[in-house]
Design a protein around this motif. Structure first.
Motif, PDB file in Angstrom:
ATOM      1  N   UNK A 264     -43.769  19.296 -31.735  1.00 27.58           N
ATOM      2  CA  UNK A 264     -42.977  20.423 -31.250  1.00 27.58           C
ATOM      3  C   UNK A 264     -41.499  20.094 -31.124  1.00 27.58           C
ATOM      4  N   UNK A 265     -40.679  21.135 -31.038  1.00 26.38           N
ATOM      5  CA  UNK A 265     -39.236  20.949 -30.870  1.00 26.38           C
ATOM      6  C   UNK A 265     -38.505  20.655 -32.150  1.00 26.38           C
ATOM      7  N   UNK A 266     -39.219  20.662 -33.284  1.00 28.06           N
ATOM      8  CA  UNK A 266     -38.587  20.393 -34.574  1.00 28.06           C
ATOM      9  C   UNK A 266     -38.664  21.658 -35.423  1.00 28.06           C
ATOM     10  N   UNK A 267     -37.700  21.844 -36.319  1.00 32.60           N
ATOM     11  CA  UNK A 267     -37.653  23.073 -37.108  1.00 32.60           C
ATOM     12  C   UNK A 267     -37.162  22.760 -38.509  1.00 32.60           C
ATOM     13  N   UNK A 268     -37.285  23.770 -39.386  1.00 35.70           N
ATOM     14  CA  UNK A 268     -36.790  23.601 -40.757  1.00 35.70           C
ATOM     15  C   UNK A 268     -35.275  23.427 -40.764  1.00 35.70           C
ATOM     16  N   UNK A 269     -34.590  24.059 -39.825  1.00 37.38           N
ATOM     17  CA  UNK A 269     -33.137  23.895 -39.737  1.00 37.38           C
ATOM     18  C   UNK A 269     -32.778  22.446 -39.430  1.00 37.38           C
ATOM     19  N   UNK A 270     -33.514  21.851 -38.464  1.00 33.85           N
ATOM     20  CA  UNK A 270     -33.259  20.452 -38.123  1.00 33.85           C
ATOM     21  C   UNK A 270     -33.614  19.529 -39.279  1.00 33.85           C
ATOM     22  N   UNK A 271     -34.654  19.878 -40.025  1.00 34.21           N
ATOM     23  CA  UNK A 271     -35.008  19.080 -41.201  1.00 34.21           C
ATOM     24  C   UNK A 271     -33.876  19.120 -42.226  1.00 34.21           C
ATOM     25  N   UNK A 272     -33.288  20.306 -42.401  1.00 34.97           N
ATOM     26  CA  UNK A 272     -32.153  20.423 -43.321  1.00 34.97           C
ATOM     27  C   UNK A 272     -30.965  19.597 -42.859  1.00 34.97           C
ATOM     28  N   UNK A 273     -30.690  19.615 -41.546  1.00 34.53           N
ATOM     29  CA  UNK A 273     -29.601  18.797 -41.002  1.00 34.53           C
ATOM     30  C   UNK A 273     -29.868  17.310 -41.237  1.00 34.53           C
ATOM     31  N   UNK A 274     -31.125  16.905 -41.033  1.00 30.92           N
ATOM     32  CA  UNK A 274     -31.488  15.497 -41.244  1.00 30.92           C
ATOM     33  C   UNK A 274     -31.283  15.092 -42.698  1.00 30.92           C
ATOM     34  N   UNK A 275     -31.645  15.970 -43.621  1.00 30.62           N
ATOM     35  CA  UNK A 275     -31.497  15.657 -45.045  1.00 30.62           C
ATOM     36  C   UNK A 275     -30.027  15.558 -45.443  1.00 30.62           C
ATOM     37  N   UNK A 276     -29.191  16.450 -44.897  1.00 29.09           N
ATOM     38  CA  UNK A 276     -27.761  16.387 -45.216  1.00 29.09           C
ATOM     39  C   UNK A 276     -27.121  15.129 -44.639  1.00 29.09           C
ATOM     40  N   UNK A 277     -27.487  14.781 -43.395  1.00 25.01           N
ATOM     41  CA  UNK A 277     -26.936  13.568 -42.779  1.00 25.01           C
ATOM     42  C   UNK A 277     -27.371  12.332 -43.549  1.00 25.01           C
ATOM     43  N   UNK A 278     -28.643  12.297 -43.957  1.00 29.51           N
ATOM     44  CA  UNK A 278     -29.153  11.153 -44.719  1.00 29.51           C
ATOM     45  C   UNK A 278     -28.464  11.058 -46.076  1.00 29.51           C
ATOM     46  N   UNK A 279     -28.182  12.202 -46.701  1.00 32.70           N
ATOM     47  CA  UNK A 279     -27.501  12.207 -47.998  1.00 32.70           C
ATOM     48  C   UNK A 279     -26.090  11.637 -47.872  1.00 32.70           C
ATOM     49  N   UNK A 280     -25.368  12.065 -46.840  1.00 29.66           N
ATOM     50  CA  UNK A 280     -23.998  11.554 -46.651  1.00 29.66           C
ATOM     51  C   UNK A 280     -24.003  10.044 -46.417  1.00 29.66           C
ATOM     52  N   UNK A 281     -24.886   9.591 -45.524  1.00 31.72           N
ATOM     53  CA  UNK A 281     -24.938   8.151 -45.219  1.00 31.72           C
ATOM     54  C   UNK A 281     -25.357   7.345 -46.442  1.00 31.72           C
ATOM     55  N   UNK A 282     -26.364   7.823 -47.172  1.00 36.34           N
ATOM     56  CA  UNK A 282     -26.860   7.101 -48.342  1.00 36.34           C
ATOM     57  C   UNK A 282     -25.788   7.026 -49.430  1.00 36.34           C
ATOM     58  N   UNK A 283     -25.062   8.135 -49.632  1.00 35.28           N
ATOM     59  CA  UNK A 283     -24.002   8.142 -50.648  1.00 35.28           C
ATOM     60  C   UNK A 283     -22.907   7.141 -50.287  1.00 35.28           C
ATOM     61  N   UNK A 284     -22.555   7.076 -49.002  1.00 36.20           N
ATOM     62  CA  UNK A 284     -21.528   6.133 -48.565  1.00 36.20           C
ATOM     63  C   UNK A 284     -21.961   4.690 -48.842  1.00 36.20           C
ATOM     64  N   UNK A 285     -23.201   4.368 -48.456  1.00 40.81           N
ATOM     65  CA  UNK A 285     -23.686   2.997 -48.644  1.00 40.81           C
ATOM     66  C   UNK A 285     -23.813   2.658 -50.126  1.00 40.81           C
ATOM     67  N   UNK A 286     -24.326   3.608 -50.922  1.00 40.85           N
ATOM     68  CA  UNK A 286     -24.472   3.361 -52.357  1.00 40.85           C
ATOM     69  C   UNK A 286     -23.111   3.127 -53.011  1.00 40.85           C
ATOM     70  N   UNK A 287     -22.115   3.891 -52.589  1.00 40.23           N
ATOM     71  CA  UNK A 287     -20.754   3.736 -53.127  1.00 40.23           C
ATOM     72  C   UNK A 287     -20.212   2.342 -52.801  1.00 40.23           C
ATOM     73  N   UNK A 288     -20.433   1.896 -51.560  1.00 36.97           N
ATOM     74  CA  UNK A 288     -19.995   0.552 -51.164  1.00 36.97           C
ATOM     75  C   UNK A 288     -20.715  -0.512 -51.983  1.00 36.97           C
ATOM     76  N   UNK A 289     -22.026  -0.337 -52.194  1.00 38.44           N
ATOM     77  CA  UNK A 289     -22.805  -1.311 -52.953  1.00 38.44           C
ATOM     78  C   UNK A 289     -22.319  -1.413 -54.406  1.00 38.44           C
ATOM     79  N   UNK A 290     -21.967  -0.280 -54.996  1.00 34.60           N
ATOM     80  CA  UNK A 290     -21.460  -0.314 -56.369  1.00 34.60           C
ATOM     81  C   UNK A 290     -20.125  -1.063 -56.438  1.00 34.60           C
ATOM     82  N   UNK A 291     -19.256  -0.805 -55.460  1.00 33.77           N
ATOM     83  CA  UNK A 291     -17.998  -1.536 -55.411  1.00 33.77           C
ATOM     84  C   UNK A 291     -18.211  -3.029 -55.224  1.00 33.77           C
ATOM     85  N   UNK A 292     -19.171  -3.366 -54.349  1.00 32.88           N
ATOM     86  CA  UNK A 292     -19.470  -4.775 -54.094  1.00 32.88           C
ATOM     87  C   UNK A 292     -20.077  -5.447 -55.325  1.00 32.88           C
TER      88      UNK A 292
END
Length: 432
Positions: A264-292
């Motif tokens: 309980x207490x979870x919704x599709x809206x929160x799932x969408x927020x989680x996916x967007x936050x994970x996408x931003x963080x993953x893109x940042x880390x992947x970009x750093x890894x490529x530079x490294x």
């Protein structure tokens, strides 16, 4: 030009880029390009293209966004609140009482999030108001949270261990298993410190509340079952060999989503927020890894890592002496860079030195993560300090002072795994 001088020029250039506020990934790539153009005959454009292509479709790296997504889902669900209510009834009789909820809560959440910042934010939202409201000293509440949240970097599934494994071509499954005992060792050190403080100064800790009957405590523990299922599904599948880290990460996302909706207490809206936050963080880390990765390849063309390793070998430094120097180096570097940046910036140059004196790269990965954990609670760039400042509104130096004893305990942890390396290697060796 002398290799050491070339290395110093590139290092100064890198720090100048970082000081100017250039993104870490861009700074890494820019320095790598300068190294190829000025100090090698390699075709810079071709090397950049092949490196980016070769490192952008690593199967091992697939686990990274999945574990990040799992942590983001848990951050927005009520599973974390249920974990606090399930732990609290059992810890009221220990020296230090409910302060141990911070330690154990962070350890448990670290085992399902893989992120230090997510652990600090999630456990802090629950525990800080609750513990301060019950009269626990603010310094210990903040200190235990800041210190224990660093366990998110070590206890598997650890995002930074995935980054290290990809950067050094080490088995991520073996790294995960290697992090288990050191993680439990740090939990023991933190809990022992809390107990010792309460023994030495009993007035710090509020009086014991009403003792719940055994059946009532058992009933409260039912809220721990979803978290236990998630940890068992993710870590158990890796340790038993039933799943690779990537498969386990996918399983973790599925289980976290099902449990978040079921409790309980979870919704599709929160799932969408989680996916967007994970996408931003993953893109940042992947970009750093490529530079490294580009920087690591460029360093190979300049011959700096081989030259430094040869010079370190010629100096006849013992492994202990090298580790003492590296520990100081990483602590200073961690004052200015986040943990992932420290790992990707240094592994290509440091690892040849480490292997030259006979240090196991698997053991070194766990050592590096524990040292990087210190950077999470050291100003001016301590991510956990910023997270807790956002939760409490306290001055960041005040938070850093509260976290300082745990910085020293992490240093003790480094000493223990150095003197007793079996703490790290016994479980991976048992895996075969």
């Amino acid at each position: 030009m002398d290799l050491v001088l070339i290395g110093l020029v590139l290092l100064v250039l890198l720090f100048a880029c970082l000081a100017a506020g250039i993104w870490v990934a861009m700074a890494l790539g820019g320095v790598a390009l300068m190294a190829l153009l000025l100090f090698s005959n390699a075709p810079a454009g071709l090397v950049l293209a092949t490196t980016f292509w070769g490192h952008s479709h690593s199967w091992s790296l697939t686990a990274l966004p999945l574990f990040i997504l799992m942590g983001e889902i848990l951050l927005r669900s009520r599973l974390s609140r249920d974990m606090f209510s399930g732990l609290a009834p059992w810890l009221g009789r220990l020296p230090g009482r409910l302060l141990h909820v911070n330690v154990l809560g962070c350890a448990i959440f670290a085992a399902v999030s893989g992120s230090s910042a997510a652990t600090a934010a999630t456990i802090g939202r629950m525990s800080v108001p609750e513990l301060e409201g019950r009269g626990y000293p603010q310094s210990l509440v903040i200190g235990t949270l800041a210190g224990s949240a660093t366990l998110g970097l070590l206890i598997p599934p650890s995002i930074i261990l995935i980054v290290y494994g990809v950067a050094t071509e080490q088995s991520i499954a073996r790294l995960f298993v290697a992090g288990l005992l050191p993680g439990l060792m740090l939990v023991g050190l933190f809990s022992a410190y809390v107990a010792a403080r309460s023994w030495l100064n009993p007035d710090l800790i509020p009086a014991r509340g009403e003792r719940l009957p055994y059946l009532a405590r058992l009933k409260a523990s039912r809220s721990l079952i979803p978290v236990a299922l998630l940890i068992g599904g993710v870590i158990g599948s890796i340790y038993t060999g039933l799943a690779s880290p990537t498969d386990a990460a996918a399983l973790g996302v599925v289980l976290a989503t099902i449990l978040a909706f079921a409790t309980g207490g979870f919704s599709w809206r929160l799932l969408g927020e989680a996916m967007m936050a994970a996408t931003r963080t993953s893109a940042m880390i992947a970009f750093i890894l490529l530079g490294a990765a580009f920087l690591a390849v460029a360093m190979g063309f300049t011959g700096i890592p081989r030259g430094l390793a040869a010079q370190i070998g010629a100096m006849g430094l013992s492994p202990y002496a090298l580790l003492a120097v590296l520990t100081l180096f990483f602590i200073v570097l961690g004052c200015f860079l986040d943990g992932i940046s420290v790992v990707v910036l240094t592994t290509s140059i440091i690892l040849p030195m480490v292997e030259a004196v006979g240090i196991d790269p698997l053991w070194f990965g766990i050592y590096l993560v524990i040292v990087v954990e210190m950077s999470q609670i050291t100003p001016p760039v301590g991510f956990n300090l910023f997270v807790i400042q956002g939760l409490t509104g306290l001055n960041i130096l005040r938070i850093a002072r509260a976290a300082f004893p745990f910085f020293l305990l992490l240093l003790v942890g480094v000493a223990l795994i150095t003197v007793f390396p079996g703490i790290v290697t016994i479980l991976p060796n048992a895996m075969g």
